[in-house]
Write a protein that holds these residues in place. Structure first.
Motif, short mmCIF file in Angstrom:
data_model
loop_
_atom_site.label_atom_id
_atom_site.label_comp_id
_atom_site.label_asym_id
_atom_site.label_seq_id
_atom_site.Cartn_x
_atom_site.Cartn_y
_atom_site.Cartn_z
N CYS A 1 0.84 -1.19 0.00
CA CYS A 1 0.00 0.00 0.00
C CYS A 1 0.88 1.24 0.00
CB CYS A 1 -0.96 0.02 1.19
SG CYS A 1 -0.16 0.04 2.80
N HIS A 2 0.28 2.39 -0.29
CA HIS A 2 1.04 3.64 -0.40
C HIS A 2 0.32 4.73 0.38
CE1 HIS A 2 3.58 2.03 -3.69
NE2 HIS A 2 2.47 1.37 -4.01
N ASP A 3 1.09 5.56 1.05
CA ASP A 3 0.57 6.71 1.78
C ASP A 3 1.38 7.94 1.40
OD1 ASP A 3 -1.12 7.62 4.36
OD2 ASP A 3 0.86 8.52 4.49
N PRO A 4 0.74 9.08 1.11
CA PRO A 4 1.48 10.26 0.66
C PRO A 4 2.47 10.79 1.69
CG PRO A 4 -0.82 10.79 1.11
CD PRO A 4 -0.71 9.31 1.13
N VAL A 5 2.24 10.50 2.96
CA VAL A 5 3.13 10.98 4.02
C VAL A 5 4.11 9.89 4.46
CG1 VAL A 5 3.26 11.87 6.38
CG2 VAL A 5 1.44 12.65 4.83
N ARG A 6 3.61 8.68 4.68
CA ARG A 6 4.43 7.62 5.26
C ARG A 6 5.11 6.73 4.22
NH1 ARG A 6 3.57 8.19 10.47
NH2 ARG A 6 1.58 9.11 11.15
N GLY A 7 4.74 6.87 2.96
CA GLY A 7 5.42 6.13 1.91
C GLY A 7 4.83 4.76 1.67
N VAL A 8 5.69 3.80 1.34
CA VAL A 8 5.27 2.45 0.99
C VAL A 8 5.09 1.61 2.27
CG1 VAL A 8 5.85 0.33 -0.25
CG2 VAL A 8 6.46 2.57 -1.21
N GLY A 9 4.00 0.87 2.32
CA GLY A 9 3.74 0.01 3.46
C GLY A 9 3.10 -1.30 3.02
N GLN A 10 2.59 -2.04 3.96
CA GLN A 10 1.94 -3.32 3.68
C GLN A 10 0.54 -3.29 4.29
OE1 GLN A 10 3.71 -5.39 1.83
NE2 GLN A 10 2.41 -7.20 1.72
N TYR A 11 -0.46 -3.59 3.47
CA TYR A 11 -1.84 -3.63 3.93
C TYR A 11 -2.28 -5.08 4.08
CZ TYR A 11 -6.95 -3.44 3.79
OH TYR A 11 -8.27 -3.62 4.06
N THR A 12 -2.91 -5.40 5.21
CA THR A 12 -3.46 -6.74 5.40
C THR A 12 -4.90 -6.61 5.85
OG1 THR A 12 -2.65 -6.84 7.70
CG2 THR A 12 -1.26 -7.82 6.00
N GLU A 13 -5.70 -7.55 5.40
CA GLU A 13 -7.10 -7.63 5.84
C GLU A 13 -7.40 -9.07 6.22
OE1 GLU A 13 -11.60 -6.96 4.01
OE2 GLU A 13 -9.94 -5.72 3.26
N LYS A 14 -8.00 -9.24 7.40
CA LYS A 14 -8.26 -10.58 7.92
C LYS A 14 -9.67 -10.65 8.47
CE LYS A 14 -3.43 -10.92 9.41
NZ LYS A 14 -2.52 -11.06 10.57
N ARG A 15 -10.21 -11.86 8.46
CA ARG A 15 -11.47 -12.13 9.15
C ARG A 15 -11.16 -13.07 10.31
NH1 ARG A 15 -15.33 -13.34 3.87
NH2 ARG A 15 -15.39 -11.18 3.09
N ILE A 16 -11.53 -12.64 11.50
CA ILE A 16 -11.23 -13.41 12.70
C ILE A 16 -12.52 -14.11 13.14
CG2 ILE A 16 -10.31 -13.34 15.05
CD1 ILE A 16 -8.93 -10.70 14.23
N HIS A 17 -12.57 -15.42 12.95
CA HIS A 17 -13.74 -16.22 13.32
C HIS A 17 -13.50 -16.75 14.74
CE1 HIS A 17 -14.99 -16.47 9.00
NE2 HIS A 17 -13.68 -16.36 8.82
N LEU A 18 -14.28 -16.24 15.71
CA LEU A 18 -13.94 -16.58 17.09
C LEU A 18 -15.13 -16.73 18.01
CD1 LEU A 18 -14.63 -13.58 17.83
CD2 LEU A 18 -12.19 -13.18 18.07
N SER A 19 -16.32 -16.95 17.50
CA SER A 19 -17.50 -16.95 18.36
C SER A 19 -17.42 -18.00 19.48
CB SER A 19 -18.77 -17.18 17.54
OG SER A 19 -18.67 -18.35 16.77
N ASN A 20 -16.82 -19.15 19.21
CA ASN A 20 -16.74 -20.20 20.23
C ASN A 20 -15.78 -19.84 21.35
OD1 ASN A 20 -18.58 -21.81 18.92
ND2 ASN A 20 -17.03 -23.01 17.84
#
Length: 253
Positions: free
Chosen positions: A47-66
């Motif tokens: 991912c890219h941010d105009p201030v912070r530069g290049v980064g890493q974006y992650t998206e997760k689904r946390i299945h935890l009802s039990n």
């Protein structure tokens, strides 16, 4: 809204921890996942941010009802997950947790890593209003008690000694005597705007976040000999293969 700043010292440098935290997250997610429960990795991309530069974006689904207490399970549907979105511009990161059927529930975490023993007064540059509400909590990776189900002798830092770095075992007040030493500063804001449940849910969430931070940082050091010689390319390959295995485990019918 409760605001806590957790400070977690580690016998590592900030540069070393860059690999260590990512390795820990991937391995921990795989270990904690099982059939129908755990962490499903949706995205892991640049991912890219105009201030912070290049980064890493992650998206997760946390299945935890039990894994939730019965009083929370009674309020939620059986098919339940929390979405985690994270933007990693190391040594600064943003992580946000939301739940689709509870739009008034939100966890927002800002993190900065510094090569010191937790002495920075306001490294996250909080506003005066936030500082007035902030509660500082020092998380001791050595002496703070873990839930019994998470204890492993191989991860007991009062006994563990790294072969490759010659660091450890760690004892009381280790941070003041250790070199290197770094600190993970995490400002955690929990918001749950439902009358009658706000205080209970926000307090429970902070306790859960603290337990996760304690376990994760303990493991990051206990596993140091597994990741200390990795390059970032090695780490990304490890993440890819481990995440694939984790997704397969979680999504098994």
């Amino acid at each position: 809204m409760l605001i806590k700043e957790y400070r977690i010292c580690m016998p590592l440098t900030v540069e070393e921890y860059r690999i260590g935290q990512l390795y820990m997250i991937a391995k921990h997610s795989h270990e904690q996942s099982e059939k129908g429960e755990g962490v499903e990795i949706v995205k892991n991309e640049v991912c890219h941010d105009p201030v912070r530069g290049v980064g890493q974006y992650t998206e997760k689904r946390i299945h935890l009802s039990n894994h939730l207490p019965s009083w929370i399970r009674a309020l939620i549907p059986k098919v339940f997950y929390i979405t985690e979105k994270a933007w990693n511009y190391y040594p600064y990161t943003i992580t946000e947790y939301t739940c689709s059927f509870l739009p008034r529930f939100n966890i927002y975490i800002e993190t900065r890593y510094e090569d010191n023993a937790g002495i920075s007064e306001n490294c996250l540059q909080l506003s005066q209003e936030e500082l007035d509400k902030r509660e500082i909590d020092f998380v001791d990776i050595v002496l703070d008690p873990l839930p019994a189900k998470h204890y492993k002798e191989s991860e007991d830092l009062t006994r563990f000694k790294s072969i490759k770095t010659d660091r450890g075992p760690l004892q009381k007040n280790w941070a003041s005597d250790s070199s290197p030493v770094m600190c993970s500063y995490k400002c955690v804001k929990v918001k749950f705007e439902v009358f009658g449940l706000q205080g209970k849910v926000e307090s429970f969430t902070h306790k859960t976040v603290r337990d996760i931070l304690l376990l994760g940082h303990r493991q990051a050091f206990a596993w140091v000999d597994e990741w200390i010689e990795m390059s970032m390319e090695d780490l990304r390959n490890y993440e890819m293969h481990t995440n694939e295995a984790t997704n397969k485990k979680v999504m098994e019918s």
